[in-house]
Each structure stands twice: as C-alpha cells, then as structure tokens.
Scaffold this active site. Structure first.
Site, mmCIF file in Angstrom:
data_model
loop_
_atom_site.group_PDB
_atom_site.id
_atom_site.type_symbol
_atom_site.label_atom_id
_atom_site.label_comp_id
_atom_site.label_asym_id
_atom_site.label_seq_id
_atom_site.Cartn_x
_atom_site.Cartn_y
_atom_site.Cartn_z
ATOM 1 N N HIS A 1 2.492 14.236 1.410
ATOM 2 C CA HIS A 1 1.813 15.521 1.290
ATOM 3 C C HIS A 1 2.604 16.636 1.664
ATOM 4 O O HIS A 1 3.478 16.599 2.382
ATOM 5 C CB HIS A 1 0.413 15.709 2.104
ATOM 6 C CG HIS A 1 -0.752 14.659 1.795
ATOM 7 N ND1 HIS A 1 -1.293 14.902 0.517
ATOM 8 C CD2 HIS A 1 -1.270 13.978 2.408
ATOM 9 C CE1 HIS A 1 -2.346 13.829 0.697
ATOM 10 N NE2 HIS A 1 -2.180 13.329 1.853
ATOM 11 N N HIS B 1 0.770 -1.372 0.035
ATOM 12 C CA HIS B 1 -0.104 0.089 0.165
ATOM 13 C C HIS B 1 0.930 1.223 0.028
ATOM 14 O O HIS B 1 1.252 1.794 1.204
ATOM 15 C CB HIS B 1 -0.942 -0.046 1.128
ATOM 16 C CG HIS B 1 -1.949 0.984 1.164
ATOM 17 N ND1 HIS B 1 -3.168 0.714 1.941
ATOM 18 C CD2 HIS B 1 -2.137 2.315 0.495
ATOM 19 C CE1 HIS B 1 -3.823 1.827 1.746
ATOM 20 N NE2 HIS B 1 -3.446 2.631 1.016
ATOM 21 N N ASP C 1 0.562 2.393 3.810
ATOM 22 C CA ASP C 1 -0.242 3.598 3.385
ATOM 23 C C ASP C 1 0.370 4.569 3.173
ATOM 24 O O ASP C 1 0.190 5.877 3.754
ATOM 25 C CB ASP C 1 -1.340 3.661 4.517
ATOM 26 C CG ASP C 1 -2.472 4.664 3.794
ATOM 27 O OD1 ASP C 1 -2.133 5.021 2.649
ATOM 28 O OD2 ASP C 1 -3.398 4.749 4.646
ATOM 29 N N LEU D 1 2.381 6.703 -4.386
ATOM 30 C CA LEU D 1 3.278 7.382 -5.123
ATOM 31 C C LEU D 1 3.341 8.867 -5.626
ATOM 32 O O LEU D 1 4.273 9.493 -5.812
ATOM 33 C CB LEU D 1 4.006 6.583 -6.603
ATOM 34 C CG LEU D 1 4.305 5.196 -6.350
ATOM 35 C CD1 LEU D 1 4.803 4.271 -7.833
ATOM 36 C CD2 LEU D 1 5.549 4.998 -5.322
ATOM 37 N N HIS E 1 -10.807 0.149 0.788
ATOM 38 C CA HIS E 1 -10.654 1.066 1.989
ATOM 39 C C HIS E 1 -11.827 1.328 2.739
ATOM 40 O O HIS E 1 -12.800 1.752 2.233
ATOM 41 C CB HIS E 1 -10.288 2.435 1.189
ATOM 42 C CG HIS E 1 -10.281 3.616 2.170
ATOM 43 N ND1 HIS E 1 -9.194 4.581 2.507
ATOM 44 C CD2 HIS E 1 -11.267 4.202 3.114
ATOM 45 C CE1 HIS E 1 -9.191 5.191 3.354
ATOM 46 N NE2 HIS E 1 -10.596 5.239 3.850
ATOM 47 N N ASN F 1 -5.228 5.787 -6.858
ATOM 48 C CA ASN F 1 -5.797 7.107 -6.689
ATOM 49 C C ASN F 1 -4.790 8.148 -7.157
ATOM 50 O O ASN F 1 -4.767 9.406 -6.362
ATOM 51 C CB ASN F 1 -6.410 7.427 -5.420
ATOM 52 C CG ASN F 1 -5.348 7.367 -4.264
ATOM 53 O OD1 ASN F 1 -4.316 7.004 -4.331
ATOM 54 N ND2 ASN F 1 -5.716 7.964 -3.268
HETATM 55 ZN ZN LIG Z 1 -7.026 3.962 2.426
#
Ligand SMILES: [Zn+2]
Length: 439
Positions: free
Chosen positions: A313, A63, A309, A66, A182, A97
């Site tokens: 950011h 998970h 995960d 990138l 998710h 995503n």
């Molecule tokens: Zn998630």
C-alpha cells in the site's frame, strides 16, 4: 546463461527428503549440468564459494497481491515479481482482488497477458470465487479454469455462505483446482464493528472468533461437498490450527498457509515511518499462545505452506491517517522466519513449506512449474541462500513499491543470493561480484 559453479553447498530437497552437505553444483545453459564433489569448472565458468550456502528448489508464494492491473501506484507486476525473486521465489500466485476483481474470463485474459509481459518470475493468476467478491453469485468457475486460472479465491473478503462455498468446491474440484478462502466470518466482524462503514476489509476490530467460525464453516462445506480441495489462507489462531489438524486426521482435502508476520510478530505495531500510525493486517497479529500454536503447526506439518500475503500500500500523506491493512512482505518471508530463534532449527521444514508443499496445494494442474527438486539434467529452478547472512530492508535493497513492512529497516537474518526460475536468472545479489552476464 554462462556457467556457474556453486562450491560446497548444502542441498535441501524436500521431495527426496535428504539434505546433502558440501556438494558442488554446476549450472550451465539453464540446467543443472552436474552435481557432485570436486567438479572442475569448464573454461569461463563463474565459481562461487560461500560457507554455509544452501541450495533449494525455487520457492513458490501462494499468496501475492500484485495490485496491477488496477492500482499501479501501490505496486507493479514488475516490482512485485522482482521483490519475489529477491526473496527466493521462482513463481508467485496472484490474488484476484484487483480493481476490478478477476471474476470474468475477459478480465482474467487481460491479467494473464499483462502478467506475461511484465513478470520477472511466472505469475499463476487466481480468479475470484464470486462475482465482485461479493459472495452472492459464483463467478464462472469452469470457464475461468479453462481460460487458465490457477485456483480460486475471494481473498480480502469472505462473504460466501456455506452453501455457495460447497458448490464452489465441487465446481473447482471438477476442474482440478483449489478454492482458497480468507477465513474471517464477515457476520462476526460486522457485529464487532457496528459503525465500521461499508468495506469489511477496513474494519478495525477483528475478533479471533471471526476466524474460528469461518474455519469451522469452511470445513463443514468441504465435508458436505465430498469433493474439491479447500485451502485456508493466513491462519492466525490456535483454534484454527487444531481444527485443521482434526480435519486432516479425518482425511479431508484441506491445506493451509501461515505468513511470516503471523508467526514472528505480536501486535499492535508502530509504523516505522510514522510515529503515530499503526501497521495492521487482516487477520490481526495475535499473542504468544497463538504464535506458539502456529509454529507447532508448521513444525509437525499440519500447516502446509509459508505464504507472504504480500499486500503493498502507498504511505498516507498525513502521518495521523490510518494505513490500509496489510504488509508488503514477499521479499522478507524467508528472512523474517529465520530471524526468529524458532525458525533456524526448522530450516528443512521451512524450505518444504516454501517449495513442495505449496506446489501440492495447487494440485496436479500446477504443471507449468518444474518439480520442486534439484537434480542433474533439470532446468535451473532453484534458490541459493545463506541462512546466516544479514541484510536490512531499506531503499536500495527493497524492490517492492510498498514500504509498509514491519521489517522495514530492521536487520534480518537469511540472505537470498540468487534465484533461478525455469532455467533463467531471476535474481542475483550484485554485491557478491557475480557477473551480470549470467543474466
Ligand atoms: Zn486474506
């Protein structure tokens, strides 16, 4: 690759099921040349001896976000995979995503090409389950599988209804691939955030019922499909662990992951870089009882995998502005877990949750990666780490562009010394004095 002799290491092999103490390991020409006691190094071999060192198969992260192609100011393929290698990962699964998401064959091909040209360790690219991750129409799963998708997930979003998830499980299952979800029920989230705006990923209030309801609904979809494999991402509540345990007891083809941050941290957390800003993630960090249930699930094998995960950011320029939810964490997974007093005693389980178990989640078509084993004659696909070694995530040691980590500038136990991926050096800790020629 020049020869490297690792003296007296502890070998952790989750498949063979044995932890060998004090074995020598000779790596040469990209392979495990020899294993045994008292190996005499051929001329020119670099010899490394460090007490307590562990050698395990290279880790696999199920998970990773990138961010590229699409948002290169948050993270690059090169920086994320370098951070992964420094965290002991010999391969990562990239989520779909991106902006725009990976919901078409053309976009998948673009990502695969871009990954290949920048990756430090192999990137297994996931594709979206639904178009635009919107949960209204399925993406062309069969075609995406044929074009090289490693699995399917709308991660970040969970707008798929039960019927569409059932169909997705059937189609993905027919192609031999897993559907990862998710698990946060967006209807429950919407009810909790009536003024939350358009983007469910930014909604602040994320009650535990949202997760429990989504886990229950996804398991029902799996039951009614009768085929396919379901993977539950980043579980955070005790009820989810119990539902998973029951489903496995019933023989359902379901697996699940937990992140290091959900195991070891209790929210809310202050952003170490800004006094008045909170660091958050989806699903949120929970309390003691939930974290105990997650540790139990990891210890008894109910939870299959540790996954990062990794969600880099950028920092908001205004210190009062909220950060986007998510932690940049792939480099600190092992260390965060080993820094918790509950992690060390579970080391063998932790290694399995980073190696053989995540590989099994991907299923038989994950065949581009070597077996999660360390054996003579095999390509060097392994991680060398010192469970007692201490380091600090800070400029210089941290390779991700995202510094949005709750572990930022905190001393962590568990130091990755080297990662080899498919016969190549992916990471070497420079301060050990190992020769860079190895690379
Ligand atoms: Zn998630």
């Amino acid at each position: 690759m020049r020869g490297l002799l690792l003296r007296s290491v502890r070998l952790m092999r989750p498949v063979e099921g044995s932890a060998l103490e004090a074995v020598d390991l000779l790596l040469q020409n990209g392979r495990v040349e020899e294993m045994g006691c008292g190996i005499s190094p051929p001329a020119g071999t670099v010899v490394v001896e460090r007490e307590g060192c562990v050698v395990a198969p290279a880790f696999l992260d199920l998970h990773t976000h990138l961010r590229e192609p699409g948002q290169p100011w948050k993270e690059r393929i090169a920086t994320a995979t370098a951070a992964a290698a420094a965290g002991g990962f010999g391969a990562v699964c990239a989520m779909a995503n991106l902006r725009p998401p990976v919901d078409s064959v053309a976009r998948l091909r673009e990502c695969l090409a871009k990954n290949r040209s920048w990756e430090r360790v192999p990137v297994l690219q996931f594709a979206a389950v639904s178009e635009q991750l919107a949960g209204q129409r399925l993406a062309p799963l069969r075609e995406l599988a044929d074009a090289g998708a490693a699995g399917f997930s709308d991660d970040g979003r969970n707008a798929l209804g039960q019927e569409l998830l059932r169909q997705a499980l059937e189609r993905a299952g027919a192609a031999g691939l897993t559907v990862a979800i998710h698990p946060e029920d967006e209807e429950v989230l919407a009810a909790a955030n009536p003024w939350g705006g358009e983007d469910p990923t930014s909604w602040l209030l994320r009650p535990r019922e949202a997760e429990v309801s989504a886990v229950r609904s996804a398991l029902d979809a799996l039951r009614s499909s009768g085929q396919g494999r379901l993977h539950l991402q980043h579980l955070s509540t005790s009820e989810s662990v119990e539902l998973l345990r029951e489903a496995k007891r019933d023989g359902l083809a379901v697996t699940a992951e937990v992140t290091a941050h959900h195991l070891v941290l209790e929210g809310p957390l202050k952003d170490p870089e800004a006094r008045d800003r909170e660091l958050t993630c989806n699903p949120p960090l929970r309390g003691d009882a939930d974290r105990s249930a997650l540790w139990e699930g990891l210890a008894d094998g109910t939870i299959d995998a540790l996954a990062s995960d990794h969600a880099p950011h950028e920092s908001p320029s205004d210190p009062l502005q909220r950060r986007s939810p998510g932690f940049s964490g792939v480099q600190a997974q092992l260390s965060a877990v080993l820094s918790d007093p509950r992690g060390g005693p579970l080391l063998e389980r932790v290694v399995a949750a980073l190696t053989a178990r995540p590989l099994a989640v991907l299923g038989p078509l994950s065949g581009s990666l070597p077996e999660p084993s360390v054996r003579e004659g095999q390509p060097a696909h392994l991680t060398v780490f010192d469970p007692e070694g201490v380091w600090r995530p800070e400029p210089g040691s941290w390779l991700s562009l995202g510094t949005n980590s709750p572990f930022w500038e905190r001393p962590l136990r568990g130091l990755v010394l080297a990662t080899f991926s498919r016969g190549r050096v992916a990471f070497l800790r420079r301060e050990l004095g190992w020769e860079t020629e190895l690379a």
